[in-house]
Design a protein around this motif. Structure first.
Motif, mmCIF file in Angstrom:
data_model
loop_
_atom_site.group_PDB
_atom_site.id
_atom_site.type_symbol
_atom_site.label_atom_id
_atom_site.label_comp_id
_atom_site.label_asym_id
_atom_site.label_seq_id
_atom_site.Cartn_x
_atom_site.Cartn_y
_atom_site.Cartn_z
ATOM 1 N N ALA A 41 0.838 -1.211 0.000
ATOM 2 C CA ALA A 41 0.000 0.000 0.000
ATOM 3 C C ALA A 41 0.862 1.247 0.000
ATOM 4 N N ALA A 42 1.921 1.244 0.821
ATOM 5 C CA ALA A 42 2.832 2.384 0.859
ATOM 6 C C ALA A 42 3.683 2.451 -0.405
ATOM 7 N N GLY A 43 4.091 1.294 -0.919
ATOM 8 C CA GLY A 43 4.912 1.258 -2.124
ATOM 9 C C GLY A 43 4.199 1.826 -3.334
ATOM 10 N N TYR A 44 2.903 1.507 -3.465
ATOM 11 C CA TYR A 44 2.108 2.002 -4.598
ATOM 12 C C TYR A 44 1.464 3.355 -4.307
ATOM 13 N N GLN A 45 1.658 3.868 -3.075
ATOM 14 C CA GLN A 45 1.057 5.155 -2.684
ATOM 15 C C GLN A 45 -0.450 5.147 -2.965
ATOM 16 N N SER A 46 -1.121 4.076 -2.517
ATOM 17 C CA SER A 46 -2.548 3.892 -2.782
ATOM 18 C C SER A 46 -3.345 4.001 -1.484
ATOM 19 N N LEU B 294 8.879 7.359 13.924
ATOM 20 C CA LEU B 294 9.127 6.689 12.647
ATOM 21 C C LEU B 294 8.272 7.200 11.486
ATOM 22 N N ILE B 295 7.104 7.764 11.783
ATOM 23 C CA ILE B 295 6.181 8.174 10.707
ATOM 24 C C ILE B 295 6.108 9.695 10.573
ATOM 25 N N LEU B 296 5.751 10.391 11.651
ATOM 26 C CA LEU B 296 5.534 11.835 11.552
ATOM 27 C C LEU B 296 6.827 12.631 11.482
ATOM 28 N N SER B 297 7.957 12.008 11.832
ATOM 29 C CA SER B 297 9.231 12.724 11.744
ATOM 30 C C SER B 297 9.676 12.930 10.302
ATOM 31 N N VAL B 298 9.059 12.193 9.368
ATOM 32 C CA VAL B 298 9.360 12.350 7.940
ATOM 33 C C VAL B 298 8.495 13.481 7.394
ATOM 34 N N ALA B 299 9.106 14.547 6.975
ATOM 35 C CA ALA B 299 8.369 15.731 6.525
ATOM 36 C C ALA B 299 7.587 15.443 5.252
ATOM 37 N N VAL B 300 6.351 15.936 5.219
ATOM 38 C CA VAL B 300 5.498 15.809 4.031
ATOM 39 C C VAL B 300 5.491 17.142 3.301
ATOM 40 N N LYS B 301 5.780 17.131 2.022
ATOM 41 C CA LYS B 301 5.859 18.358 1.233
ATOM 42 C C LYS B 301 4.487 18.731 0.677
ATOM 43 N N THR B 302 4.322 20.006 0.374
ATOM 44 C CA THR B 302 3.066 20.485 -0.191
ATOM 45 C C THR B 302 2.973 20.083 -1.662
ATOM 46 N N ALA B 303 1.763 20.219 -2.228
ATOM 47 C CA ALA B 303 1.547 19.878 -3.637
ATOM 48 C C ALA B 303 2.424 20.741 -4.544
ATOM 49 N N GLU B 304 2.615 22.012 -4.173
ATOM 50 C CA GLU B 304 3.445 22.906 -4.981
ATOM 51 C C GLU B 304 4.904 22.460 -4.963
ATOM 52 N N GLU B 305 5.373 22.044 -3.790
ATOM 53 C CA GLU B 305 6.754 21.580 -3.676
ATOM 54 C C GLU B 305 6.982 20.303 -4.481
ATOM 55 N N GLU C 284 14.220 13.413 -7.727
ATOM 56 C CA GLU C 284 13.822 13.889 -6.404
ATOM 57 C C GLU C 284 12.459 13.343 -6.012
ATOM 58 N N LEU C 285 11.544 13.273 -6.986
ATOM 59 C CA LEU C 285 10.204 12.753 -6.718
ATOM 60 C C LEU C 285 10.257 11.280 -6.330
ATOM 61 N N LEU D 291 9.833 7.145 -2.077
ATOM 62 C CA LEU D 291 10.426 6.026 -1.343
ATOM 63 C C LEU D 291 10.533 6.343 0.150
ATOM 64 N N THR D 292 10.880 7.582 0.453
ATOM 65 C CA THR D 292 11.002 7.992 1.854
ATOM 66 C C THR D 292 9.653 7.933 2.556
ATOM 67 N N GLN D 293 8.609 8.451 1.881
ATOM 68 C CA GLN D 293 7.269 8.422 2.458
ATOM 69 C C GLN D 293 6.781 6.992 2.658
ATOM 70 N N ALA D 294 7.077 6.136 1.681
ATOM 71 C CA ALA D 294 6.636 4.738 1.770
ATOM 72 C C ALA D 294 7.307 4.029 2.937
ATOM 73 N N SER D 295 8.609 4.200 3.064
ATOM 74 C CA SER D 295 9.341 3.486 4.116
ATOM 75 C C SER D 295 8.938 3.966 5.502
ATOM 76 N N ALA D 296 8.454 5.212 5.607
ATOM 77 C CA ALA D 296 8.022 5.733 6.904
ATOM 78 C C ALA D 296 6.883 4.903 7.476
ATOM 79 N N VAL D 297 6.061 4.319 6.604
ATOM 80 C CA VAL D 297 4.942 3.481 7.031
ATOM 81 C C VAL D 297 5.309 2.003 6.975
ATOM 82 N N GLN D 298 6.106 1.619 5.996
ATOM 83 C CA GLN D 298 6.417 0.204 5.802
ATOM 84 C C GLN D 298 7.172 -0.398 6.980
ATOM 85 N N THR D 299 8.205 0.284 7.424
ATOM 86 C CA THR D 299 9.055 -0.278 8.480
ATOM 87 C C THR D 299 8.290 -0.560 9.780
ATOM 88 N N PRO D 300 7.494 0.395 10.302
ATOM 89 C CA PRO D 300 6.766 0.110 11.544
ATOM 90 C C PRO D 300 5.831 -1.094 11.428
#
Length: 434
Positions: free
Chosen positions: A107-112, A172-183, A191-192, A197-206
């Motif tokens: 789910a995190a890998g496919y960002q679904s 493990l999850i909220l410490s990973v910064a989430v960027k805005t749609a403009e960013e 970079e994308l 990958l960073t966002q996915a791993s923030a959820v996958q590992t826990p």
């Protein structure tokens, strides 16, 4: 009635009269794990809200998917437990929960977001089976007059899980910064990809770690010996010292039905508050905290419930549980009202303090509601666990009001819940047979 009782037991044990200390100690691990997993939703909500740019109503589909499992799975779980036994039901529940946790990886890998909702439903289905099996098991393993106290004690370790989870999730999850749609739009392809990958791993590992622990616990439960109890061997007191064998369905017991409503509004109110805490504490007029910092403060809310359950386990041996339930409900409702009418530190700490008074509500309602059900205790447990679906419905309703009238005043939903719980503690709990 001097104290809340569950079934007066006639338990068949496979340990030749040995006490139940070991069994209760092992069962405590279950309460810890499902508390930990359930409370991680409070951290998952602000993370996925930012990742998928959702509004409050949409992101509350997380709780809707999770707690809808209780409505769909509880009654079949009750039937399954009666057929295969409490221990086997626990093992299957642990394995199912582990599978749901593993599904967070794709789910995190496919960002679904849809895949996240599906994984949450499967995970919660396993927890539902665990609840249906473990709650009455703990209530029945011991003297009926101390059932409410005993269940409060094990639920205290459930609250230990809910206290630790926000700290774990924030790290493990909220410490990973989430960027805005403009960013995100301004990123290069490389970079994308790295960001995703960073966002996915923030959820996958826990959740991979959680799955591993669940499978280990399932293996332990598969090989250890636990006392065997059979619903047909449980006699029930009608609250007047006599026994009732004449009802062919748990639905005939008015105090059970009213108790199911109390469970519905209790879970709905508690989950509604917890689900909004990170965003609520992030409001400039409340505390203006960053998500990771606000997530750590959520531990105060659930930690209060833990402390309250340890204290309540002792107090309920001297004070009628129904009176404690009514008192706590009135105070919890008053604290929410204070938070709604104030700003800053007062609003922040009054809403966090609600957790302390939530503490004894679920186990007390549960034991009051199954009092006197006898052979229908398994069915009654299934009905009560079905009512946990309140955690699916009420947060969505509060999400709607948060989008329309603002997050501050949307907390009137939990206030209404606590008023009903106070009624149940004063009048609705009395064993009355339809």
């Amino acid at each position: 009635m001097a104290t809340a009782t569950t079934s007066s037991t006639n338990v068949k044990a496979n340990n030749n009269g040995q006490n139940y200390t070991f069994a209760l100690t092992v069962l405590t691990s279950l309460f810890f794990m499902w508390g930990f997993i359930t409370c991680l939703n409070d951290i998952l909500i602000p993370h996925l809200k930012a990742v998928f740019t959702l509004n409050y109503t949409q992101v509350m589909l997380i709780q809707f998917s999770f707690f809808t499992a209780y409505a769909i799975i509880s009654l079949p779980s009750g039937i399954l437990v009666e057929k295969i036994g409490y221990k086997n039901g626990i093992v299957i529940g642990l394995i199912t929960t582990g599978i749901g946790s593993l599904l967070f990886y794709p789910a995190a890998g496919y960002q679904s977001f849809i895949m996240f909702l599906g994984a949450l439903f499967i995970l919660a289905s396993g927890i539902t089976l665990l609840q249906v099996a473990a709650n009455p098991y703990v209530a029945i393993l011991g003297k009926p007059e101390t059932a409410s106290s005993r269940l409060n004690l094990t639920q205290a370790f459930n609250s230990l899980g809910t206290t630790v989870a926000p700290l774990f999730g924030s790290l493990l999850i909220l410490s990973v910064a989430v960027k805005t749609a403009e960013e995100i739009k301004s990123m290069t392809p490389n970079e994308l990809t790295q960001y995703q990958l960073t966002q996915a791993s923030a959820v996958q590992t826990p959740y991979l770690l959680i799955a591993a622990v669940l499978f280990v616990i399932a293996a332990v439960f598969a090989i250890i010996k636990l006392p065997k109890i059979e619903a047909s061997d449980v006699a029930s007191s009608d609250g007047n010292g006599s026994y009732d064998h004449h009802h062919d369905s748990a639905w005939k017991y008015r105090h059970l039905v009213l108790g199911a409503v109390a469970i519905f509004v209790y879970v709905g109110g508690e989950v509604s508050i917890g689900s909004f805490l990170v965003n609520y504490l992030g409001q400039p007029f409340i505390a203006g905290l960053k998500e990771a910092d606000a997530g750590r403060f959520v531990s105060f809310y659930w930690g209060g419930a833990m402390v309250g359950r340890f204290i309540g386990s002792g107090i309920q041996r001297k004070i009628k549980p129904n009176l404690m339930l009514a008192f706590n409900a009135f105070v919890a409702g008053a604290l929410v009202i204070v938070s709604m009418l104030t700003n800053g530190q007062v609003a922040m700490w009054s809403i966090l303090a609600v957790g302390l008074f939530n503490s004894i509500m679920f186990p007390t309602i549960f034991t009051l509601a199954i009092n006197g059900l006898g052979k229908h205790t398994g069915q009654g447990s299934g009905i009560l666990c079905t009512a946990i679906v309140g955690g699916a419905i009420l947060p969505v309703i509060q999400g709607y009001f948060a989008d329309t009238i603002g997050i501050h005043h949307a907390f009137f939903i939990p206030v209404l819940c606590y008023l009903y719980i106070a009624y149940y503690g004063l009048k609705g709990y009395k064993p009355t047979f339809a």
